[in-house]
Design a protein around this motif. Structure first.
Motif, PDB file in Angstrom:
ATOM      1  N   SER A   1       0.825  -1.202   0.000  1.00  0.00           N
ATOM      2  CA  SER A   1       0.000   0.000   0.000  1.00  0.00           C
ATOM      3  C   SER A   1       0.864   1.259   0.000  1.00  0.00           C
ATOM      4  O   SER A   1       0.544   2.240  -0.686  1.00  0.00           O
ATOM      5  CB  SER A   1      -0.926  -0.011   1.213  1.00  0.00           C
TER       6      SER A   1
ATOM      7  N   TYR B   1       2.019   1.938  -3.535  1.00  0.00           N
ATOM      8  CA  TYR B   1       0.978   2.534  -4.364  1.00  0.00           C
ATOM      9  C   TYR B   1       0.681   3.972  -3.953  1.00  0.00           C
ATOM     10  O   TYR B   1       0.408   4.827  -4.799  1.00  0.00           O
ATOM     11  CB  TYR B   1      -0.293   1.682  -4.342  1.00  0.00           C
ATOM     12  N   ARG B   2       0.738   4.273  -2.652  1.00  0.00           N
ATOM     13  CA  ARG B   2       0.511   5.655  -2.218  1.00  0.00           C
ATOM     14  C   ARG B   2       1.611   6.580  -2.734  1.00  0.00           C
ATOM     15  O   ARG B   2       1.385   7.762  -2.940  1.00  0.00           O
ATOM     16  CB  ARG B   2       0.410   5.722  -0.690  1.00  0.00           C
TER      17      ARG B   2
ATOM     18  N   ALA C   1       3.212   5.841  -5.701  1.00  0.00           N
ATOM     19  CA  ALA C   1       3.101   5.791  -7.159  1.00  0.00           C
ATOM     20  C   ALA C   1       1.943   6.638  -7.690  1.00  0.00           C
ATOM     21  O   ALA C   1       2.039   7.196  -8.787  1.00  0.00           O
ATOM     22  CB  ALA C   1       2.934   4.344  -7.611  1.00  0.00           C
ATOM     23  N   ILE C   2       0.848   6.746  -6.925  1.00  0.00           N
ATOM     24  CA  ILE C   2      -0.331   7.479  -7.417  1.00  0.00           C
ATOM     25  C   ILE C   2      -0.018   8.954  -7.687  1.00  0.00           C
ATOM     26  O   ILE C   2      -0.304   9.458  -8.777  1.00  0.00           O
ATOM     27  CB  ILE C   2      -1.528   7.289  -6.452  1.00  0.00           C
TER      28      ILE C   2
ATOM     29  N   TRP D   1       2.120   7.043 -11.793  1.00  0.00           N
ATOM     30  CA  TRP D   1       2.495   5.684 -12.209  1.00  0.00           C
ATOM     31  C   TRP D   1       1.373   4.685 -11.967  1.00  0.00           C
ATOM     32  O   TRP D   1       1.402   3.584 -12.501  1.00  0.00           O
ATOM     33  CB  TRP D   1       3.741   5.224 -11.464  1.00  0.00           C
ATOM     34  N   ALA D   2       0.395   5.034 -11.128  1.00  0.00           N
ATOM     35  CA  ALA D   2      -0.747   4.159 -10.848  1.00  0.00           C
ATOM     36  C   ALA D   2      -1.965   5.036 -10.605  1.00  0.00           C
ATOM     37  O   ALA D   2      -1.840   6.218 -10.243  1.00  0.00           O
ATOM     38  CB  ALA D   2      -0.463   3.289  -9.624  1.00  0.00           C
TER      39      ALA D   2
ATOM     40  N   GLN E   1      -4.841   3.779  -8.760  1.00  0.00           N
ATOM     41  CA  GLN E   1      -5.462   3.441  -7.474  1.00  0.00           C
ATOM     42  C   GLN E   1      -4.592   2.449  -6.715  1.00  0.00           C
ATOM     43  O   GLN E   1      -3.690   1.849  -7.274  1.00  0.00           O
ATOM     44  CB  GLN E   1      -6.851   2.857  -7.690  1.00  0.00           C
ATOM     45  N   ASP E   2      -4.915   2.283  -5.435  1.00  0.00           N
ATOM     46  CA  ASP E   2      -4.189   1.358  -4.559  1.00  0.00           C
ATOM     47  C   ASP E   2      -5.007   0.075  -4.431  1.00  0.00           C
ATOM     48  O   ASP E   2      -6.013   0.042  -3.726  1.00  0.00           O
ATOM     49  CB  ASP E   2      -3.987   2.000  -3.184  1.00  0.00           C
TER      50      ASP E   2
END
Length: 119
Positions: A22, A25-26, A28-29, A33-34, A36-37
């Motif tokens: 997580s 992803y936090r 990357a957002i 790069w993303a 959502q997580d």
């Protein structure tokens, strides 16, 4: 990946793994790069951690029994090791030191032991 760790019974590791994923992803957002997580709701689906069960306290009336058991301890192959083990057990019992503090203590951590030598 988290489920496979959880399936082998490593519940604490699976929770930490979910947290690490997580965090990635936090990061990357905001970078784009993303979107959502995918691990955001995974913690709700993981098995709950088992409740920690601590040993019950030993009442004052029950205290002589463990002291006698320590005194009778004969689980080491050499007399010197038996003496060190008994001393460490009694030290832990009498000082309320944590077991790791006793196990990993070095002789220089003990103060004012006039004439005392390591066992």
């Amino acid at each position: 990946m988290v489920r496979s760790v959880e399936a082998r019974g490593a519940l604490d590791v699976s929770r930490r793994l979910e947290q690490h994923v997580s965090q990635i992803y936090r990061f990357a957002i905001p970078q784009g790069w993303a979107d959502q997580d995918p691990a955001a709701y995974l913690s709700d689906l993981l098995k709950p951690k088992p409740r920690t069960r601590h040993m019950a306290r030993v009442g004052l009336g029950e205290l002589p029994a463990p002291v006698r058991a320590i005194d009778r301890y004969d689980g080491e192959e050499t007399p010197r090791r038996r003496a060190v083990t008994r001393a460490a057990l009694l030290f832990t019992l009498l000082t309320w030191a944590r077991t790791n503090e006793t196990r990993l203590a070095t002789w220089d951590e003990f103060e004012e032991l006039a004439g005392a030598e390591p066992l």
